[in-house]
Design a protein around this motif. Structure first.
Motif, short mmCIF file in Angstrom:
data_model
loop_
_atom_site.label_atom_id
_atom_site.label_comp_id
_atom_site.label_asym_id
_atom_site.label_seq_id
_atom_site.Cartn_x
_atom_site.Cartn_y
_atom_site.Cartn_z
N ASN A 16 -13.90 -2.65 17.03
CA ASN A 16 -12.51 -2.10 17.26
C ASN A 16 -11.45 -3.02 17.27
N ILE A 17 -11.14 -3.27 15.92
CA ILE A 17 -10.20 -4.19 15.61
C ILE A 17 -9.40 -3.51 14.43
N LYS A 18 -7.92 -3.61 14.55
CA LYS A 18 -7.11 -3.06 13.43
C LYS A 18 -6.25 -4.18 13.17
N ARG A 19 -5.88 -4.40 11.82
CA ARG A 19 -5.14 -5.36 11.09
C ARG A 19 -3.82 -4.80 10.40
N ILE A 20 -2.81 -4.93 10.92
CA ILE A 20 -1.48 -4.51 10.59
C ILE A 20 -0.68 -5.29 10.33
N VAL A 21 0.07 -5.29 9.10
CA VAL A 21 1.03 -5.94 8.34
C VAL A 21 2.78 -5.54 8.92
N VAL A 41 -9.55 -11.86 -6.32
CA VAL A 41 -9.08 -10.83 -5.82
C VAL A 41 -8.26 -9.99 -6.74
N ASP A 42 -8.00 -8.67 -6.53
CA ASP A 42 -6.99 -7.93 -7.03
C ASP A 42 -6.06 -7.25 -6.08
N THR A 43 -5.14 -6.59 -6.68
CA THR A 43 -3.84 -6.07 -5.82
C THR A 43 -4.71 -4.89 -4.98
N ASN A 44 -5.34 -4.20 -5.56
CA ASN A 44 -5.80 -2.92 -4.70
C ASN A 44 -6.70 -3.37 -3.50
N GLN A 45 -7.60 -4.56 -3.85
CA GLN A 45 -8.32 -5.06 -2.77
C GLN A 45 -7.42 -5.50 -1.70
N LEU A 46 -6.27 -6.31 -1.96
CA LEU A 46 -5.27 -6.98 -1.09
C LEU A 46 -4.44 -5.70 -0.46
N ARG A 47 -4.22 -4.74 -1.09
CA ARG A 47 -3.46 -3.73 -0.23
C ARG A 47 -4.40 -2.99 0.77
N ASN A 48 -5.65 -2.65 0.43
CA ASN A 48 -6.56 -1.95 1.36
C ASN A 48 -7.24 -2.66 2.37
N ARG A 49 -6.97 -4.10 2.53
CA ARG A 49 -7.60 -5.00 3.44
C ARG A 49 -6.91 -4.64 4.97
N TYR A 50 -5.72 -3.98 4.84
CA TYR A 50 -5.06 -3.75 6.15
C TYR A 50 -5.07 -2.09 6.56
N ASP A 51 -4.95 -1.97 8.03
CA ASP A 51 -4.91 -0.56 8.46
C ASP A 51 -3.88 -0.13 8.38
N ALA A 52 -2.46 -0.71 8.42
CA ALA A 52 -1.41 -0.30 8.42
C ALA A 52 -0.16 -1.24 7.96
N PRO A 63 -1.93 3.87 2.19
CA PRO A 63 -2.14 5.22 2.80
C PRO A 63 -1.38 5.11 4.12
N HIS A 64 -1.24 4.16 4.83
CA HIS A 64 -0.39 4.13 5.97
C HIS A 64 0.63 3.17 5.93
N MET A 65 1.51 3.36 5.07
CA MET A 65 2.78 2.46 4.80
C MET A 65 4.05 3.29 5.44
N ARG A 66 4.47 2.74 6.48
CA ARG A 66 5.64 3.42 7.14
C ARG A 66 6.91 2.52 7.15
N VAL A 67 7.97 3.14 6.88
CA VAL A 67 9.44 2.29 6.72
C VAL A 67 10.12 2.68 8.04
N ILE A 68 10.65 1.43 8.69
CA ILE A 68 11.19 1.44 9.91
C ILE A 68 12.66 1.07 9.64
N ASN A 69 13.32 2.16 9.87
CA ASN A 69 14.79 2.22 9.39
C ASN A 69 15.67 1.16 10.40
N ASN A 70 16.78 0.79 9.87
CA ASN A 70 17.74 0.33 10.81
C ASN A 70 18.54 1.51 11.67
N ALA A 71 18.80 0.93 12.92
CA ALA A 71 19.38 2.05 13.82
C ALA A 71 20.38 1.39 14.29
N GLU A 72 21.11 2.35 14.91
CA GLU A 72 22.51 1.83 15.49
C GLU A 72 22.41 0.96 16.95
N ASN A 88 0.20 4.65 17.23
CA ASN A 88 -0.53 5.75 16.04
C ASN A 88 -1.68 5.32 15.48
N VAL A 89 -1.81 3.90 15.06
CA VAL A 89 -2.96 3.27 14.44
C VAL A 89 -3.92 2.90 15.09
#
Length: 367
Positions: free
Chosen positions: A5-10, A120-131, A181-190, A205-206
């Motif tokens: 039960n481990i999630k790896r998040i960037v 390694v390749d780019t796809n492998q590196l991208r997919n090693r993270y849960d989000a 598949p789970h890339m989220r952009v966190i806006n600047n806010a006031e 969510n993750v």
């Protein structure tokens, strides 16, 4: 028995995006919920402090340093995963930047050479993270807060040229991660707390924690000018047969001939809370799941253009097929009470926020 039960998040983003503060908040918040939180430090900063010069004119030093950066990043992430597997409590590993961030400072041929040498390749590196959570740089829409004081190793200075470089890096980082598949952009806010709370929500969510139901702001628009520096993708969305209180969606999203398939389940727990879970599926499972398509709903086809405007992240969907000509703008992650900064190349036709008629789930209904 190893802990599964481990999630790896960037946590990534452009310079001066608030990652350091966000990491502190993440550790405090999820530790209080019973999670063991591991944080993988930012490797380039470690190497700069140890004497590496990423601005060197010595090409051999630069190449060797960048290769070492990738190797150390991979080693640290793998060792933290090994430690997490020994824990009995649920774990989350937060990476202060991920492996693909390294590529934004390299020419494509140098990146290919380095990854090939490491095996390694780019796809492998991208997919090693849960989000992947991308925090937008303060240089993009919150310039008054841009500073180098929080990171002495920062190469982009707090002047007009530094701001320009920071904005370019911000866009490059979004681009390299955009196939996740789970890339989220966190806006600047006031209010900076709103930005941090968005980070906590996305990580929740993750981790599969129930979240308040939140309406993203949506508008029917007309495109009246050129859209600057967008990322384009093709989306095919199929709804599957599900229980009455569930929405099950199968999405295929493509960039430049490469595709990612995501299976999403949205379960309403109450009038105010829902649980959203998603997983990436391979092509064989994708084709198999299509056999469960809801016969009362047609497939949604659309082209999405994603972009940042004045620190806010937007997704512009142009529909094809049954809803040919419909164009919907979604303003992502803008806190309640904060205005949407509409770009000048779009004309708002109607505000459809909360209008169930325009939910994709309902647009898919067969007449």
């Amino acid at each position: 028995m190893p802990n599964k039960n481990i999630k790896r998040i960037v946590l990534t983003g452009g310079p001066c995006a608030g990652k350091t503060t966000a990491l502190v908040r993440v550790i405090e918040h999820f530790s209080s919920l019973g999670y063991k939180v591991f944080t993988v430090p930012e490797v380039p900063t470690m190497l700069i402090q140890a004497g590496m010069d990423y601005l060197t004119k010595n090409k051999d030093l630069f190449y060797t340093g960048e290769k070492a950066t990738l190797q150390i990043q991979l080693m640290l992430e793998d060792q933290f995963m090994a430690m997490a597997e020994t824990c009995s409590e649920p774990c989350v590993i937060i990476c202060d930047r991920g492996t693909l961030d390294i590529s934004t400072y390299l020419q494509p041929e140098d990146w290919e050479r380095i990854t090939a040498s490491v095996g390694v390749d780019t796809n492998q590196l991208r997919n090693r993270y849960d989000a992947v959570l991308h925090l937008v740089s303060a240089a993009n829409g919150a310039e008054q807060f841009y500073t180098t004081a929080t990171n002495a190793a920062r190469l982009e200075q707090a002047n007009e040229e530094g701001l320009r470089i920071a904005r370019e890096l911000d866009k490059k980082v979004i681009k390299v991660w955009s196939g996740h598949p789970h890339m989220r952009v966190i806006n600047n806010a006031e209010n900076f707390d709103s930005k941090l709370n968005r980070v906590l929500k996305e990580i929740s969510n993750v981790l599969g924690l129930p979240q308040p139901i939140e309406e993203e702001r949506k508008y029917i628009v007309e495109v009246t000018g050129e859209i600057p520096e967008y990322i384009e993708s093709d989306i095919t969305q199929t709804y599957l047969v599900a229980d009455p209180d569930c929405e099950v969606r199968l999405r295929r999203r493509g960039w430049n001939g490469k595709y990612v398939n995501v299976h999403l389940t949205k379960k309403k727990l109450s009038d105010t809370e829902e649980l959203v879970t998603e997983r990436q599926v391979n092509n064989n499972l994708y084709q198999s799941l299509l056999q469960q398509a809801d016969p009362y709903r047609t497939t949604i086809n659309k082209v999405r253009k994603s972009f940042i405007w004045k620190g806010q992240f937007f997704e512009l969907d142009a529909y094809h097929g049954v809803h040919e000509g419909l164009v919907i703008l979604e303003a992502k992650g803008i806190p309640a009470g904060e205005d949407v900064k509409f770009p000048p190349f779009l004309r708002v036709v109607a505000d459809i926020t909360g209008n169930k008629k325009y939910y994709n789930y309902n647009l898919a209904l067969r007449n």
